[in-house]
Design a protein around this motif. Structure first.
Motif, PDB file in Angstrom:
ATOM      1  N   THR A  72       0.836  -1.200   0.000  1.00 26.90           N
ATOM      2  CA  THR A  72       0.000   0.000   0.000  1.00 26.90           C
ATOM      3  C   THR A  72       0.872   1.252   0.000  1.00 26.90           C
ATOM      4  OG1 THR A  72      -1.760  -1.170   1.170  1.00 26.90           O
ATOM      5  CG2 THR A  72      -1.810   1.243   1.245  1.00 26.90           C
ATOM      6  N   VAL A  73       1.868   1.275   0.860  1.00 24.73           N
ATOM      7  CA  VAL A  73       2.769   2.431   0.930  1.00 24.73           C
ATOM      8  C   VAL A  73       3.525   2.587  -0.385  1.00 24.73           C
ATOM      9  CG1 VAL A  73       4.819   3.364   2.089  1.00 24.73           C
ATOM     10  CG2 VAL A  73       2.973   2.352   3.436  1.00 24.73           C
ATOM     11  N   GLU A  74       3.908   1.486  -0.994  1.00 25.18           N
ATOM     12  CA  GLU A  74       4.632   1.525  -2.271  1.00 25.18           C
ATOM     13  C   GLU A  74       3.834   2.263  -3.343  1.00 25.18           C
ATOM     14  OE1 GLU A  74       7.583  -0.585  -5.154  1.00 25.18           O
ATOM     15  OE2 GLU A  74       7.616  -0.511  -2.989  1.00 25.18           O
ATOM     16  N   ALA A  75       2.515   2.190  -3.271  1.00 25.12           N
ATOM     17  CA  ALA A  75       1.646   2.804  -4.279  1.00 25.12           C
ATOM     18  C   ALA A  75       1.337   4.276  -4.004  1.00 25.12           C
ATOM     19  CB  ALA A  75       0.342   2.012  -4.385  1.00 25.12           C
ATOM     20  N   PHE A  76       1.675   4.796  -2.821  1.00 25.23           N
ATOM     21  CA  PHE A  76       1.409   6.202  -2.513  1.00 25.23           C
ATOM     22  C   PHE A  76       2.138   7.100  -3.520  1.00 25.23           C
ATOM     23  CE2 PHE A  76       0.796   5.622   2.382  1.00 25.23           C
ATOM     24  CZ  PHE A  76      -0.445   5.040   2.163  1.00 25.23           C
ATOM     25  N   PRO A  77       1.502   8.169  -3.982  1.00 25.63           N
ATOM     26  CA  PRO A  77       2.171   9.074  -4.925  1.00 25.63           C
ATOM     27  C   PRO A  77       3.486   9.650  -4.385  1.00 25.63           C
ATOM     28  CG  PRO A  77      -0.182   9.556  -4.822  1.00 25.63           C
ATOM     29  CD  PRO A  77       0.099   8.545  -3.751  1.00 25.63           C
ATOM     30  N   THR A  78       3.539   9.943  -3.084  1.00 27.51           N
ATOM     31  CA  THR A  78       4.780  10.485  -2.523  1.00 27.51           C
ATOM     32  C   THR A  78       5.889   9.437  -2.479  1.00 27.51           C
ATOM     33  OG1 THR A  78       3.786  10.099  -0.342  1.00 27.51           O
ATOM     34  CG2 THR A  78       3.763  12.366  -1.178  1.00 27.51           C
ATOM     35  N   SER A  79       5.519   8.177  -2.281  1.00 29.17           N
ATOM     36  CA  SER A  79       6.500   7.095  -2.326  1.00 29.17           C
ATOM     37  C   SER A  79       7.055   6.958  -3.743  1.00 29.17           C
ATOM     38  CB  SER A  79       5.864   5.780  -1.870  1.00 29.17           C
ATOM     39  OG  SER A  79       6.775   4.717  -1.986  1.00 29.17           O
ATOM     40  N   VAL A  80       6.155   6.988  -4.706  1.00 32.48           N
ATOM     41  CA  VAL A  80       6.569   6.910  -6.119  1.00 32.48           C
ATOM     42  C   VAL A  80       7.466   8.104  -6.467  1.00 32.48           C
ATOM     43  CG1 VAL A  80       5.748   6.941  -8.512  1.00 32.48           C
ATOM     44  CG2 VAL A  80       4.531   5.576  -6.791  1.00 32.48           C
ATOM     45  N   ALA A  81       7.108   9.294  -5.976  1.00 35.18           N
ATOM     46  CA  ALA A  81       7.892  10.496  -6.266  1.00 35.18           C
ATOM     47  C   ALA A  81       9.324  10.370  -5.739  1.00 35.18           C
ATOM     48  CB  ALA A  81       7.210  11.727  -5.674  1.00 35.18           C
ATOM     49  N   ILE A  82       9.472   9.869  -4.523  1.00 30.30           N
ATOM     50  CA  ILE A  82      10.821   9.668  -3.967  1.00 30.30           C
ATOM     51  C   ILE A  82      11.579   8.648  -4.800  1.00 30.30           C
ATOM     52  CG2 ILE A  82      12.126   8.720  -2.005  1.00 30.30           C
ATOM     53  CD1 ILE A  82       9.966   9.949  -0.169  1.00 30.30           C
ATOM     54  N   ARG A  83      10.920   7.550  -5.113  1.00 31.50           N
ATOM     55  CA  ARG A  83      11.539   6.451  -5.852  1.00 31.50           C
ATOM     56  C   ARG A  83      11.962   6.868  -7.256  1.00 31.50           C
ATOM     57  NH1 ARG A  83       7.918   3.259  -4.419  1.00 31.50           N
ATOM     58  NH2 ARG A  83       6.456   3.354  -6.127  1.00 31.50           N
ATOM     59  N   GLU A  84      11.160   7.701  -7.906  1.00 35.65           N
ATOM     60  CA  GLU A  84      11.420   8.052  -9.306  1.00 35.65           C
ATOM     61  C   GLU A  84      12.185   9.354  -9.474  1.00 35.65           C
ATOM     62  OE1 GLU A  84       7.714   7.803 -11.412  1.00 35.65           O
ATOM     63  OE2 GLU A  84       7.638   5.615 -11.199  1.00 35.65           O
ATOM     64  N   SER A  85      12.427  10.053  -8.381  1.00 36.88           N
ATOM     65  CA  SER A  85      13.173  11.302  -8.450  1.00 36.88           C
ATOM     66  C   SER A  85      14.630  11.017  -8.807  1.00 36.88           C
ATOM     67  CB  SER A  85      13.114  12.026  -7.112  1.00 36.88           C
ATOM     68  OG  SER A  85      14.018  13.103  -7.090  1.00 36.88           O
ATOM     69  N   LEU A  86      15.169  11.901  -9.630  1.00 30.42           N
ATOM     70  CA  LEU A  86      16.568  11.752 -10.016  1.00 30.42           C
ATOM     71  C   LEU A  86      17.508  11.984  -8.833  1.00 30.42           C
ATOM     72  CD1 LEU A  86      18.612  11.330 -12.325  1.00 30.42           C
ATOM     73  CD2 LEU A  86      18.492  13.794 -12.740  1.00 30.42           C
TER      74      LEU A  86
END
Length: 175
Positions: A8-22
């Motif tokens: 569930t946390v993995e799908a949070f937009p903020t989690s994705v943003a951290i993960r995909e940020s350069l």
């Protein structure tokens, strides 16, 4: 249930943003290492004094009062960035043997700290300036050195999730 939480946390937009940020993840990782170095390094200085092998001419309370604020700064940086690293990639950590081992070691180190401060440290005025503290203080210092040293080593191993015992693989957490 725990896996569902991580997913569930993995799908949070903020989690994705951290993960995909350069830049976010590398900055968090670097900050985590810096915080951990400050915390672990200063804890080791205190622990060597407790173990009776370093800074023998300085009282325990003097070392404690000088190092404690900086230890807490390092701990705060390390805890916040560690949480954000986990938040950014929870499913990377969920099946990771070393992640869970590191957390177990941190709990054990916390218990050691709690016991030392609630029991042993209560009598510090009796042995504050002794070059060699009593056995209970030395044991707490040695346990702390071992536990926090293991946290650092095991924490580094998180990057190598394939190097785990077979019994861990047999749990099938990645399925």
């Amino acid at each position: 249930m725990l896996r569902v939480l991580f997913e569930t946390v993995e799908a949070f937009p903020t989690s994705v943003a951290i993960r995909e940020s350069l830049n976010a993840y590398p900055i968090l990782l670097t900050s985590h290492v810096i915080g951990m170095c400050v915390f672990a390094g200063l804890v080791m200085m205190m622990d060597f004094r407790l173990a009776g092998v370093g800074n023998k001419s300085t009282s325990i309370t003097d070392i404690q009062s000088r190092l404690f604020p900086w230890q807490m700064l390092g701990l705060t940086i390390s805890a916040i960035t560690g949480f954000l690293l986990l938040y950014g990639q929870p499913m990377r950590f969920y099946p990771n043997f070393y992640f869970w081992t590191k957390n177990l070691l941190m709990v054990l180190a916390g218990i050691n700290i709690w016991y030392f401060h609630t029991k042993t440290y209560q009598t510090v005025e009796e042995w504050n300036t002794d070059p060699t503290p009593p056995f209970a203080a030395r044991l707490a210092g040695i346990l702390s050195i071992v536990l926090w040293g293991a946290v650092v080593i095991i924490g580094r191993m998180i990057a190598y999730p394939g190097l785990v015992p077979q019994w861990w693989v047999d749990f099938g957490l990645e399925a």
